[in-house]
Design a protein around this motif. Structure first.
Motif, PDB file in Angstrom:
ATOM      1  N   LEU A   1       0.829  -1.207   0.000  1.00 48.21           N
ATOM      2  CA  LEU A   1       0.000   0.000   0.000  1.00 48.21           C
ATOM      3  C   LEU A   1       0.865   1.259   0.000  1.00 48.21           C
ATOM      4  O   LEU A   1       0.482   2.283  -0.569  1.00 48.21           O
ATOM      5  N   GLY A   2       2.050   1.175   0.638  1.00 47.96           N
ATOM      6  CA  GLY A   2       2.969   2.317   0.648  1.00 47.96           C
ATOM      7  C   GLY A   2       3.461   2.658  -0.746  1.00 47.96           C
ATOM      8  O   GLY A   2       3.471   3.824  -1.162  1.00 47.96           O
ATOM      9  N   VAL A   3       3.879   1.614  -1.477  1.00 42.71           N
ATOM     10  CA  VAL A   3       4.350   1.817  -2.861  1.00 42.71           C
ATOM     11  C   VAL A   3       3.202   2.331  -3.722  1.00 42.71           C
ATOM     12  O   VAL A   3       3.357   3.268  -4.512  1.00 42.71           O
ATOM     13  N   TYR A   4       2.037   1.709  -3.542  1.00 46.05           N
ATOM     14  CA  TYR A   4       0.854   2.128  -4.290  1.00 46.05           C
ATOM     15  C   TYR A   4       0.517   3.592  -3.992  1.00 46.05           C
ATOM     16  O   TYR A   4       0.162   4.356  -4.898  1.00 46.05           O
ATOM     17  N   ALA A   5       0.648   3.978  -2.727  1.00 44.46           N
ATOM     18  CA  ALA A   5       0.319   5.350  -2.317  1.00 44.46           C
ATOM     19  C   ALA A   5       1.177   6.367  -3.065  1.00 44.46           C
ATOM     20  O   ALA A   5       0.678   7.399  -3.532  1.00 44.46           O
TER      21      ALA A   5
ATOM     22  N   LEU B   1      -9.681  13.385   0.030  1.00 41.87           N
ATOM     23  CA  LEU B   1      -8.599  14.090   0.720  1.00 41.87           C
ATOM     24  C   LEU B   1      -7.305  14.030  -0.091  1.00 41.87           C
ATOM     25  O   LEU B   1      -6.585  15.021  -0.214  1.00 41.87           O
ATOM     26  N   LEU B   2      -7.037  12.854  -0.673  1.00 42.97           N
ATOM     27  CA  LEU B   2      -5.803  12.686  -1.456  1.00 42.97           C
ATOM     28  C   LEU B   2      -5.817  13.566  -2.697  1.00 42.97           C
ATOM     29  O   LEU B   2      -4.823  14.220  -3.036  1.00 42.97           O
TER      30      LEU B   2
ATOM     31  N   LYS C   1      -3.666  16.371   4.840  1.00 44.02           N
ATOM     32  CA  LYS C   1      -4.693  15.709   4.020  1.00 44.02           C
ATOM     33  C   LYS C   1      -4.263  14.301   3.591  1.00 44.02           C
ATOM     34  O   LYS C   1      -5.062  13.364   3.621  1.00 44.02           O
ATOM     35  N   VAL C   2      -3.007  14.184   3.175  1.00 45.34           N
ATOM     36  CA  VAL C   2      -2.527  12.869   2.734  1.00 45.34           C
ATOM     37  C   VAL C   2      -2.460  11.902   3.919  1.00 45.34           C
ATOM     38  O   VAL C   2      -2.903  10.746   3.823  1.00 45.34           O
ATOM     39  N   ILE C   3      -1.950  12.389   5.044  1.00 49.66           N
ATOM     40  CA  ILE C   3      -1.834  11.514   6.227  1.00 49.66           C
ATOM     41  C   ILE C   3      -3.228  11.088   6.707  1.00 49.66           C
ATOM     42  O   ILE C   3      -3.468   9.908   6.994  1.00 49.66           O
ATOM     43  N   ALA C   4      -4.155  12.048   6.752  1.00 46.81           N
ATOM     44  CA  ALA C   4      -5.532  11.713   7.170  1.00 46.81           C
ATOM     45  C   ALA C   4      -6.165  10.763   6.158  1.00 46.81           C
ATOM     46  O   ALA C   4      -6.877   9.819   6.534  1.00 46.81           O
ATOM     47  N   GLY C   5      -5.911  10.999   4.876  1.00 46.25           N
ATOM     48  CA  GLY C   5      -6.468  10.152   3.822  1.00 46.25           C
ATOM     49  C   GLY C   5      -6.012   8.714   3.971  1.00 46.25           C
ATOM     50  O   GLY C   5      -6.821   7.784   3.911  1.00 46.25           O
ATOM     51  N   TYR C   6      -4.725   8.542   4.191  1.00 43.91           N
ATOM     52  CA  TYR C   6      -4.221   7.176   4.338  1.00 43.91           C
ATOM     53  C   TYR C   6      -4.567   6.576   5.690  1.00 43.91           C
ATOM     54  O   TYR C   6      -4.640   5.349   5.827  1.00 43.91           O
TER      55      TYR C   6
ATOM     56  N   MET D   1      -8.828  -0.791   5.465  1.00 41.91           N
ATOM     57  CA  MET D   1      -8.078  -2.035   5.291  1.00 41.91           C
ATOM     58  C   MET D   1      -8.334  -3.001   6.448  1.00 41.91           C
ATOM     59  O   MET D   1      -8.524  -4.204   6.243  1.00 41.91           O
ATOM     60  N   LEU D   2      -8.392  -2.459   7.682  1.00 47.21           N
ATOM     61  CA  LEU D   2      -8.643  -3.315   8.842  1.00 47.21           C
ATOM     62  C   LEU D   2     -10.028  -3.948   8.758  1.00 47.21           C
ATOM     63  O   LEU D   2     -10.223  -5.107   9.133  1.00 47.21           O
ATOM     64  N   VAL D   3     -10.997  -3.166   8.254  1.00 43.77           N
ATOM     65  CA  VAL D   3     -12.351  -3.701   8.067  1.00 43.77           C
ATOM     66  C   VAL D   3     -12.300  -4.879   7.081  1.00 43.77           C
ATOM     67  O   VAL D   3     -12.934  -5.912   7.286  1.00 43.77           O
TER      68      VAL D   3
END
Lengths: 136, 117
Positions: free
Chosen positions: A71-75, B25-26, B45-50, B57-59
């Motif tokens: 996901l990091g690379v994808y991001a 957000l991204l 925005k990027v940090i909140a987005g991810y 992902m956890l869901v």
């Protein structure tokens, strides 16, 4: 660096390279699903500072870590993609993940793909092609 | 792959909606000028987005642990296309054109065929 939303072509000969670029990111993204599935199938518990933490086994957490790596690379790739293209266009192309995921599920997990699955993937492909043809 | 209906697959719909909001957000961040490439990624925005994407992902991991097949999970996740089309219009005024509606309808049709037949 300025954002240049929606200024790049995604149809025509030049667009093919754009589509390949987006699909490279999508492949990395779908590999994260492989890791997610692996993590989900490795439930258990680990010992940490003398306490038992239930949820995933050590192997499960390793797969979770690999998922985060994908996901990091994808991001990194995705942020560059949505800088160039409209989000609704770029995200529609991401739907081809259905093909890649089906491929991994057959190749890696031995799941079966019915003929209807192939038809479904073809419909998704037509849908993406239609959305891409919207960009002049 | 099991053909029986697994209600836990619905968790993927919730996950896709969370992920769609994270994309807003991204995109918001990607559309703004940044001093350098580091700040392009390290901003609120990027940090909140991810962060939202991590929650999504956890869901998904939880749903997979309830024996949802990988194929089913992935196709339900693709419903995010609809959320994105609507939210992109509301947030960025990206037009909802006939081709986008047709294209996304074909995508959803493909998902349904893939998942239910």
């Amino acid at each position: 660096m300025n954002g240049q939303s929606g200024k790049h072509e995604i149809s025509g000969p030049k667009g093919l390279l754009s589509v390949i670029g987006i699909q490279a990111a999508v492949v990395v993204f779908t590999l994260s699903s492989v890791c997610s599935k692996m993590a989900g199938s490795h439930t258990g518990s680990i010992e940490l500072f003398g306490r038992t933490i239930r949820g995933l086994s050590r192997t499960g957490y390793m797969w979770l870590f690999l998922e985060l790596l994908c996901l990091g690379v994808y991001a990194i790739l995705w942020q560059q993609i949505i800088k160039k293209y409209d989000l609704s266009i770029a995200y529609a192309n991401r739907a081809f993940a259905i093909f890649w995921t089906a491929l991994w599920s057959v190749v890696i997990f031995g799941e079966s793909l019915r003929p209807a699955g192939v038809i479904g993937i073809l419909l998704v492909f037509c849908g993406i092609f239609t959305v891409n043809s919207d960009v002049k | 792959m099991s053909n029986s209906w697994n209600p836990w697959v619905l968790l993927f719909l919730a996950a896709s909606l969370i992920a769609a909001f994270s994309q807003m957000l991204l995109k918001k961040s990607a559309s703004e000028p940044h001093e350098n490439i580091i700040k392009e990624y390290l901003n609120f925005k990027v940090i909140a987005g991810y962060g939202m994407m991590f929650a999504s992902m956890l869901v998904c991991v939880y749903a997979y642990s309830r024996q949802v097949s990988m194929q089913s999970g992935a196709v339900m996740d693709a419903f995010g296309n609809i959320w994105i089309m609507i939210l992109s219009f509301l947030t960025f005024r990206e037009p909802i054109t006939k081709r986008k509606i047709l294209g996304n309808s074909l995508i959803i049709a493909g998902i349904v065929v893939f998942n239910l037949f």
